[in-house]
Write a protein that holds these residues in place. Structure first.
Motif, PDB file in Angstrom:
ATOM      1  N   GLU A 152       6.193   5.465   3.643  1.00  0.00           N
ATOM      2  CA  GLU A 152       7.928   4.858   2.595  1.00  0.00           C
ATOM      3  C   GLU A 152       7.161   4.144   1.716  1.00  0.00           C
ATOM      4  O   GLU A 152       7.407   4.003   0.592  1.00  0.00           O
ATOM      5  N   GLN A 153       5.430   3.696   1.719  1.00  0.00           N
ATOM      6  CA  GLN A 153       5.180   3.071   0.545  1.00  0.00           C
ATOM      7  C   GLN A 153       5.000   3.862  -0.894  1.00  0.00           C
ATOM      8  O   GLN A 153       4.867   3.573  -1.582  1.00  0.00           O
ATOM      9  N   ILE A 154       4.399   5.318  -0.178  1.00  0.00           N
ATOM     10  CA  ILE A 154       4.516   6.197  -1.319  1.00  0.00           C
ATOM     11  C   ILE A 154       5.762   6.577  -2.403  1.00  0.00           C
ATOM     12  O   ILE A 154       5.688   6.654  -3.322  1.00  0.00           O
ATOM     13  N   LEU A 212      -8.932  10.506   7.372  1.00  0.00           N
ATOM     14  CA  LEU A 212      -8.358  10.169   6.302  1.00  0.00           C
ATOM     15  C   LEU A 212      -7.402   9.752   7.426  1.00  0.00           C
ATOM     16  O   LEU A 212      -6.585  10.988   7.947  1.00  0.00           O
ATOM     17  N   PRO A 213      -6.225   8.993   8.266  1.00  0.00           N
ATOM     18  CA  PRO A 213      -5.822   8.440   8.861  1.00  0.00           C
ATOM     19  C   PRO A 213      -4.492   9.011   8.994  1.00  0.00           C
ATOM     20  O   PRO A 213      -3.825   9.329   7.600  1.00  0.00           O
ATOM     21  N   PRO A 214      -3.718  10.101   9.896  1.00  0.00           N
ATOM     22  CA  PRO A 214      -2.457  10.392   9.304  1.00  0.00           C
ATOM     23  C   PRO A 214      -0.938  10.368   9.038  1.00  0.00           C
ATOM     24  O   PRO A 214      -0.574  10.945   8.554  1.00  0.00           O
ATOM     25  N   GLU A 215      -1.332   8.874   9.053  1.00  0.00           N
ATOM     26  CA  GLU A 215       0.197   8.205   8.328  1.00  0.00           C
ATOM     27  C   GLU A 215      -0.211   7.504   6.786  1.00  0.00           C
ATOM     28  O   GLU A 215      -0.047   7.362   6.435  1.00  0.00           O
ATOM     29  N   LEU A 216      -1.360   8.113   6.405  1.00  0.00           N
ATOM     30  CA  LEU A 216      -1.476   7.667   4.928  1.00  0.00           C
ATOM     31  C   LEU A 216      -1.559   8.508   4.565  1.00  0.00           C
ATOM     32  O   LEU A 216      -2.207   9.887   4.598  1.00  0.00           O
TER      33      LEU A 216
END
Length: 262
Positions: A152-154, A212-216
Motif C-alpha cells: 500500500e505504501q508503494i 527481504l521480507p515478503p511484504e516489502l
C-alpha cells in the motif's frame, strides 16, 4: 529542500517503518563509513540492514572490493563480468561453478542482450556511498534515494511520483535485473540507457527473497523526482485525502451470492 527534510517528507508520504537512504559519490571515504562487505557480502542486503538498523554507519563501495558479490560490483560499474557469468544466471555450464544455474533468464544470449540494453554502467565516483538522510549532505551531491515499503505504501508513493506527470507508463517502472541495480544503478543514473526521471520499483530478482521480507518492496528514486515528490506532498492525495490513501477502516468484501428472488 535539504536532504534531512526530504527524507522526513518521503517517510511521511510512505509512512515508512524503515529509514530512507540516499546515494551519492565522493572521492574520500565518508566520515565513519564502512565498506559494504563488512555488513554483508551482498550490497543490496547490506543496504536493507542499514535501513532496518539505524546504528548502521554509512556504507561505501569501491572497485577492488573482492569480498563483495562480483555481480553487485558489475552492476555498479566497478568490475567486468566473468565471461561465464551469463551461464550461471541462466542455464548453467559444467565448467563454471559446477554447473550451478539461477534460471533468471531463458538463455545466456538474453542475459547478454539485457545488459546491452541497459547500456554502459558508469560509476558515480571513486566511492559510491549509501547513507542516511543527514543535514550535512548537500542536495546537489545526492543522486537518488532508496526506500523500503509495503504494498500500500508503494502504491501511494507511485501515485505521488505520478502526481505532476501526464505519462501513464514510464514515470514508475519495474525493471529487470538484480536487486542492487534496481536500488542504485538505475535510479542514480549510472546505467546509460535507464530513464533519468523514473522511480524504480522492485525487486524482481528472487535471489534476495531469503532476506527481504515478503511484504516489502524497494523504490529507487532519482534525486530530482524525490525533490518533486516532497514538494508535491501537501497538494497531492496523500495529504488532501489521507483517509483514502491510508484508510482507518477497510471495506469488508463479501462473496457473490445469486439473488434467487428474481
Amino acid at each position: 529542500m535539504i536532504i534531512e527534510e526530504l527524507g522526513k517528507k518521503l517517510t511521511e508520504a510512505g509512512r515508512l517503518k524503515l529509514r530512507p537512504l540516499c546515494v551519492y559519490a565522493t572521492d574520500e571515504i565518508p566520515e565513519g563509513g564502512v565498506p559494504s562487505y563488512e555488513v554483508d557480502r551482498c550490497i543490496a542486503k547490506a543496504i536493507y540492514i542499514s535501513a532496518l538498523f539505524e546504528e548502521t554507519p554509512p556504507l561505501y563501495v569501491e572497485a577492488g572490493h573482492e569480498k563483495c558479490c562480483i555481480g553487485g560490483l558489475v552492476w555498479m560499474g566497478l568490475a567486468e563480468p566473468h565471461p561465464k557469468l551469463k551461464y550461471f544466471v541462466t542455464v548453467g555450464t559444467p565448467d563454471f561453478r559446477g554447473g550451478a544455474a539461477e534460471h533468471l533468464k531463458e538463455t545466456p544470449e538474453l542475459f547478454d542482450e539485457q545488459r546491452g540494453r541497459a547500456g554502459k554502467i558508469i560509476p558515480l565516483g571513486k566511492y559510491t556511498v549509501i547513507a542516511p538522510c543527514t543535514p550535512d549532505l548537500a542536495p546537489e551531491t545526492v543522486r537518488s534515494f532508496i526506500l523500503f515499503a509495503g504494498s500500500e505504501q508503494i502504491r501511494n508513493l507511485c501515485g505521488l511520483a505520478q502526481f505532476r506527470s501526464s505519462d501513464p507508463f514510464f514515470k514508475t517502472v519495474i525493471p529487470g535485473g538484480p536487486t542492487c541495480a534496481t536500488m542504485i544503478a538505475f535510479p542514480a543514473g549510472m546505467a546509460e540507457n535507464a530513464p533519468k526521471d523514473s522511480a524504480y520499483i522492485g525487486p524482481v530478482d528472487p535471489t534476495g527473497n531469503p532476506w527481504l521480507p515478503p511484504e516489502l518492496m524497494t523504490m529507487g528514486i532519482p534525486s530530482g523526482l524525490a525533490q518533486q515528490m516532497g514538494a508535491d506532498l501537501e497538494e497531492a492525495f496523500i495529504c488532501k485525502r489521507g483517509k483514502i490513501a491510508y484508510p482507518e477502516n477497510r471495506m469488508v468484501i463479501k462473496p457473490y451470492k445469486k439473488n434467487l428472488d428474481v
